[in-house]
Design a protein around this motif. Structure first.
Motif, PDB file in Angstrom:
ATOM      1  N   ALA A 225       0.648  -1.165   0.355  1.00 42.87           N
ATOM      2  CA  ALA A 225      -0.016  -0.012  -0.270  1.00 42.87           C
ATOM      3  C   ALA A 225       1.053   1.532   0.249  1.00 42.87           C
ATOM      4  O   ALA A 225       0.349   2.466  -0.548  1.00 42.87           O
ATOM      5  CB  ALA A 225      -0.990  -0.078   1.404  1.00 42.87           C
ATOM      6  N   ALA A 226       2.097   1.270   0.988  1.00 42.39           N
ATOM      7  CA  ALA A 226       3.120   2.096   0.853  1.00 42.39           C
ATOM      8  C   ALA A 226       3.442   2.707  -0.986  1.00 42.39           C
ATOM      9  O   ALA A 226       3.575   3.676  -1.318  1.00 42.39           O
ATOM     10  CB  ALA A 226       4.265   2.222   1.785  1.00 42.39           C
ATOM     11  N   GLY A 227       3.995   1.805  -0.849  1.00 42.59           N
ATOM     12  CA  GLY A 227       4.086   0.970  -2.408  1.00 42.59           C
ATOM     13  C   GLY A 227       3.027   2.242  -3.724  1.00 42.59           C
ATOM     14  O   GLY A 227       4.064   2.643  -4.393  1.00 42.59           O
ATOM     15  N   GLN A 228       1.952   2.080  -3.401  1.00 49.34           N
ATOM     16  CA  GLN A 228       1.296   2.329  -3.716  1.00 49.34           C
ATOM     17  C   GLN A 228       1.366   4.369  -3.846  1.00 49.34           C
ATOM     18  O   GLN A 228       1.575   4.652  -4.906  1.00 49.34           O
ATOM     19  CB  GLN A 228      -0.185   2.359  -3.969  1.00 49.34           C
ATOM     20  N   ALA A 229       1.039   4.464  -2.821  1.00 42.69           N
ATOM     21  CA  ALA A 229       1.608   6.091  -2.051  1.00 42.69           C
ATOM     22  C   ALA A 229       3.083   6.565  -2.933  1.00 42.69           C
ATOM     23  O   ALA A 229       2.714   7.635  -3.508  1.00 42.69           O
ATOM     24  CB  ALA A 229       1.289   5.897  -0.881  1.00 42.69           C
ATOM     25  N   ALA A 230       3.646   5.821  -3.190  1.00 40.19           N
ATOM     26  CA  ALA A 230       5.194   6.298  -3.272  1.00 40.19           C
ATOM     27  C   ALA A 230       4.749   6.286  -4.537  1.00 40.19           C
ATOM     28  O   ALA A 230       5.648   7.679  -5.727  1.00 40.19           O
ATOM     29  CB  ALA A 230       6.328   5.511  -3.698  1.00 40.19           C
ATOM     30  N   ALA A 422      12.853   6.422  -9.281  1.00 40.27           N
ATOM     31  CA  ALA A 422      12.580   7.705  -8.223  1.00 40.27           C
ATOM     32  C   ALA A 422      12.864   6.105  -6.675  1.00 40.27           C
ATOM     33  O   ALA A 422      12.435   5.496  -6.985  1.00 40.27           O
ATOM     34  CB  ALA A 422      11.078   8.207  -8.141  1.00 40.27           C
ATOM     35  N   ARG A 423      13.167   7.147  -5.237  1.00 43.86           N
ATOM     36  CA  ARG A 423      13.435   6.445  -4.166  1.00 43.86           C
ATOM     37  C   ARG A 423      11.901   5.883  -3.780  1.00 43.86           C
ATOM     38  O   ARG A 423      11.206   6.770  -3.873  1.00 43.86           O
ATOM     39  CB  ARG A 423      14.374   7.222  -3.435  1.00 43.86           C
ATOM     40  N   VAL A 524      19.277  15.650   0.600  1.00 39.46           N
ATOM     41  CA  VAL A 524      18.233  15.371   0.249  1.00 39.46           C
ATOM     42  C   VAL A 524      16.938  15.460   0.060  1.00 39.46           C
ATOM     43  O   VAL A 524      16.993  17.292   0.503  1.00 39.46           O
ATOM     44  CB  VAL A 524      17.784  14.141   1.449  1.00 39.46           C
ATOM     45  N   SER A 525      15.828  15.517  -1.087  1.00 43.15           N
ATOM     46  CA  SER A 525      14.951  16.166  -1.624  1.00 43.15           C
ATOM     47  C   SER A 525      13.818  15.267  -2.233  1.00 43.15           C
ATOM     48  O   SER A 525      14.047  14.515  -2.346  1.00 43.15           O
ATOM     49  CB  SER A 525      15.335  17.396  -2.228  1.00 43.15           C
ATOM     50  N   ALA A 526      12.621  16.186  -1.832  1.00 41.02           N
ATOM     51  CA  ALA A 526      11.043  15.937  -2.995  1.00 41.02           C
ATOM     52  C   ALA A 526      11.516  15.434  -4.509  1.00 41.02           C
ATOM     53  O   ALA A 526      11.376  15.491  -4.899  1.00 41.02           O
ATOM     54  CB  ALA A 526       9.918  15.754  -2.460  1.00 41.02           C
ATOM     55  N   TYR A 527      12.761  16.586  -5.043  1.00 43.18           N
ATOM     56  CA  TYR A 527      12.575  17.555  -6.456  1.00 43.18           C
ATOM     57  C   TYR A 527      14.070  16.754  -6.775  1.00 43.18           C
ATOM     58  O   TYR A 527      14.461  16.385  -6.225  1.00 43.18           O
ATOM     59  CB  TYR A 527      12.512  18.719  -6.560  1.00 43.18           C
ATOM     60  N   LEU A 528      14.074  16.911  -8.430  1.00 41.33           N
ATOM     61  CA  LEU A 528      15.059  16.339  -8.470  1.00 41.33           C
ATOM     62  C   LEU A 528      16.124  17.634  -8.586  1.00 41.33           C
ATOM     63  O   LEU A 528      16.229  18.973  -8.061  1.00 41.33           O
ATOM     64  CB  LEU A 528      14.953  16.173 -10.379  1.00 41.33           C
ATOM     65  N   PRO A 549      10.456   9.342  -1.896  1.00 41.53           N
ATOM     66  CA  PRO A 549      11.034   8.480  -1.011  1.00 41.53           C
ATOM     67  C   PRO A 549      11.535   7.707  -1.422  1.00 41.53           C
ATOM     68  O   PRO A 549      11.868   7.588  -3.031  1.00 41.53           O
ATOM     69  CB  PRO A 549       9.589   8.262  -0.910  1.00 41.53           C
ATOM     70  N   TYR A 550      12.836   7.322  -0.631  1.00 47.05           N
ATOM     71  CA  TYR A 550      13.509   5.904  -0.670  1.00 47.05           C
ATOM     72  C   TYR A 550      13.426   5.032   0.522  1.00 47.05           C
ATOM     73  O   TYR A 550      12.798   5.386   1.192  1.00 47.05           O
ATOM     74  CB  TYR A 550      14.700   6.534  -0.616  1.00 47.05           C
ATOM     75  N   GLN A 551      13.901   3.706  -0.161  1.00 46.59           N
ATOM     76  CA  GLN A 551      13.766   3.008   0.562  1.00 46.59           C
ATOM     77  C   GLN A 551      15.346   3.316   1.225  1.00 46.59           C
ATOM     78  O   GLN A 551      16.539   2.826   1.225  1.00 46.59           O
ATOM     79  CB  GLN A 551      14.238   1.160  -0.040  1.00 46.59           C
TER      80      GLN A 551
END
Length: 579
Positions: A225-230, A422-423, A524-528, A549-551
């Motif tokens: 489910a979290a993967g769907q959000a990512a 994307a992470r 670290v950033s949510a943007y490229l 997001p990253y793993q």
């Protein structure tokens, strides 16, 4: 003999008298016609002045090749802020120079005026931003005026105030933007509420699970489910053009061959696939995985539009887009590869055709409505665009335009090249890890984690702790700087979130470099991140980059790579970084 001469003289006198009377009559008639013509001209001038003075637009008439001032109306004088004496004393160039100062870019206006004044075309026009008011706009038109016999007379300039129209257009755009944001917010809330409901339910069920297999299955459901959000986050970043790209030169033929292989086994006999491979060598500079995803998404949409079967056609061609044909600001034009995906399915109703690229807009209950929005964003990020031609009941053709590569060499076609993805955050791996006070006190090598989100910071420190790596945590740029000053001899690496309230990570990076601290930094950033632009702004490139997001394993791999250690665990691994 004298009498005969007298008769001849009398006859000649009568003829002269008749001629004089006739000439006098012609003169009177000509004078009358001239008077009538003057009266008509004066009436026409009065009418022209009345029309000009009653117009909302300003008019200026310049006569002859020398462009002498001939006529103007009050609106023009008001527009240029002239008095009547000003217009009587100034020549045409001085008048236009005064007018130019009313525009925000007066220099460009003067260049344009000089250019169009020497042209022979009947009419031209252009819209200009005004100096005051700041949102003011005016459209300036120039057209030739001729005499009744067709000979040139002069040039008429027209100044139209478009400020109110521009304000209404801006208001309409704001309304459209607000509606789009509303739809986007509603769609995001719906999708994330659905996902959070599943995640919360699965985590709550952990207390009721007794066996390790049941608990592992529950965790896997929550992780999915979290993967769907990512995936939704990646889609939104793609739509907003803030997605990391791995742009390389790719063969168009290789991309279509890969697509043909992907579609070959997934369709039944009711669907016919026709993929036309290019006859000549064509290349694009693009992120191969993202272009593939674009074509797969468009093909999937076409197949869904043909539930009872049909024909799917995919092709690519090299096009020369003329100057200003797509982008008015492009003075030269460019070469593009046009990928076409065509089907003979149900088509798209005209009533919704203008909304198909909006995020979360869908007529398919199985879709989240991000597909075409993401496709459009990817095309735009590559410097291209997406178009749609559709007819209800007959089918749809989607065309993706990507700039063609000018370098037909060094083609990337190998399948082993890893995609730059994307992470993703592992939401289940959240753990609590306090700052390693003991390690700091005993001069252990440290990683400084600067992150304002408590959950992410604790997660990163827990990952490091499980790998046997000591760390310190900071909630802000200010706290991060203070910890670095206190433990600078121990800190071997900083993991730095760029976007934080107060002192941002970017500002902290700038201060570190200005003070001569060249400790490696993973940003670290949510943007490229554009590494070259970052280096220009801050004087140095970061040692690494993680996109949220990253793993957990990706985080540890980045840290290990920068520290030149393997991503194992235990003190024996971390000992390599102590040397």
């Amino acid at each position: 003999m004298l009498s005969a001469l007298n008769r001849r003289l009398n006859g000649l006198a009568k003829k002269l008298e008749a001629f004089f009377v006739e000439s006098q009559g012609q003169r009177e008639r000509l004078e009358k016609r001239l008077e009538e013509a003057q009266d008509r001209a004066e009436q026409e001038a009065i009418c022209a002045r009345a029309v000009g003075e009653g117009s909302r637009d300003g008019f200026l008439l310049l006569a002859g090749e020398e462009q002498r001032l001939c006529w103007w109306n009050g609106r023009f004088a008001q527009f240029g802020r002239f008095t009547e004496n000003d217009l009587e004393l100034l020549d045409a160039r001085q008048i236009i120079q005064r007018v130019a100062w009313q525009f925000a870019d007066s220099g460009r206006f003067m260049e344009w005026w000089l250019l169009v004044s020497g042209r022979e075309q009947e009419m031209t026009s252009q819209t200009w931003a005004l100096r005051q008011p700041e949102d003011g706009m005016a459209r300036v038109s120039v057209f030739r005026v001729s005499n009744a016999d067709g000979t040139p007379f002069g040039v008429m300039w027209r100044f139209e105030d478009r400020t109110e129209e521009a304000r209404l257009q801006s208001l309409a755009r704001d309304v459209d933007r607000a509606e789009l944001i509303g739809n986007l917010t509603t769609g995001m809330a719906h999708e994330f509420n659905r996902i959070l409901t599943q995640v919360v339910a699965e985590i709550s069920a952990l207390d009721q699970k007794t066996g390790p297999e049941d608990r592992a299955q529950t965790i896997s459901y929550a992780r999915a489910a979290a993967g769907q959000a990512a995936a939704i986050c990646r889609g939104l970043l793609g739509y907003s053009r803030h997605h990391l790209m791995d742009a390389r030169i790719n063969s168009v033929g290789a991309i279509l061959s890969w697509l043909k292989d992907q579609l070959a086994d997934g369709l039944g006999p009711e669907h016919q696939i026709q993929i036309e491979l290019p006859q000549k060598n064509m290349h694009v500079t693009a992120d191969r995985e993202r272009i593939r995803s674009v074509l797969l998404e468009l093909c999937a949409n076409s197949i869904r539009a043909m539930p009872s079967g049909g024909t799917l056609q995919v092709s690519a061609e090299l096009l020369q887009i003329g100057a200003g044909q797509h982008d008015p600001a492009d003075p030269e034009g460019n070469r593009f590869i046009c990928f076409s995906v065509t089907d003979n399915g149900s088509g798209i109703p005209e009533s919704i055709r203008s909304r198909i690229f909006e995020p979360f807009f869908t007529t398919d209950p199985r879709s989240n409505g991000l597909g075409l929005a993401v496709v459009s964003g990817i095309a735009w990020q590559h410097g291209g665009w997406l178009t749609c031609t559709s007819e209800e009941g007959r089918g749809t053709c989607m065309r993706v335009y990507i700039p063609a590569s000018e370098l037909p060499v060094t083609v990337v076609v190998e399948e082993s090249a890893p995609p730059l993805e994307a992470r993703r955050v592992d939401p289940v791996a959240v753990a609590s890890a306090p700052a390693s006070v003991a390690a700091a006190a005993s001069n252990e090598p440290l990683v400084l984690v600067v992150e304002d989100e408590d959950g992410i910071r604790r997660l990163n420190q827990a990952i490091l702790q499980r790998a046997g790596i000591a760390s310190l945590g900071a909630r802000s740029g200010e706290e991060g700087l203070a910890l670095y000053q206190q433990h600078r001899d121990q800190i071997r690496l900083i993991v730095l979130d760029l976007n934080m309230p107060g002192m941002s990570g970017a500002e902290m990076f700038r201060i570190l470099r200005s003070e001569g601290a060249f400790v490696p930094v993973i940003v670290v950033s949510a943007y490229l991140l554009d590494f070259d632009a970052f280096a220009m702004d801050f004087g140095a490139r970061p040692a690494g980059f993680l996109q949220k997001p990253y793993q957990a394993d990706q985080f540890l791999q980045q840290v290990s790579a920068v520290l030149a250690i393997s991503p194992g665990s235990g003190q024996e691994v971390w000992a390599r970084a102590r040397a």
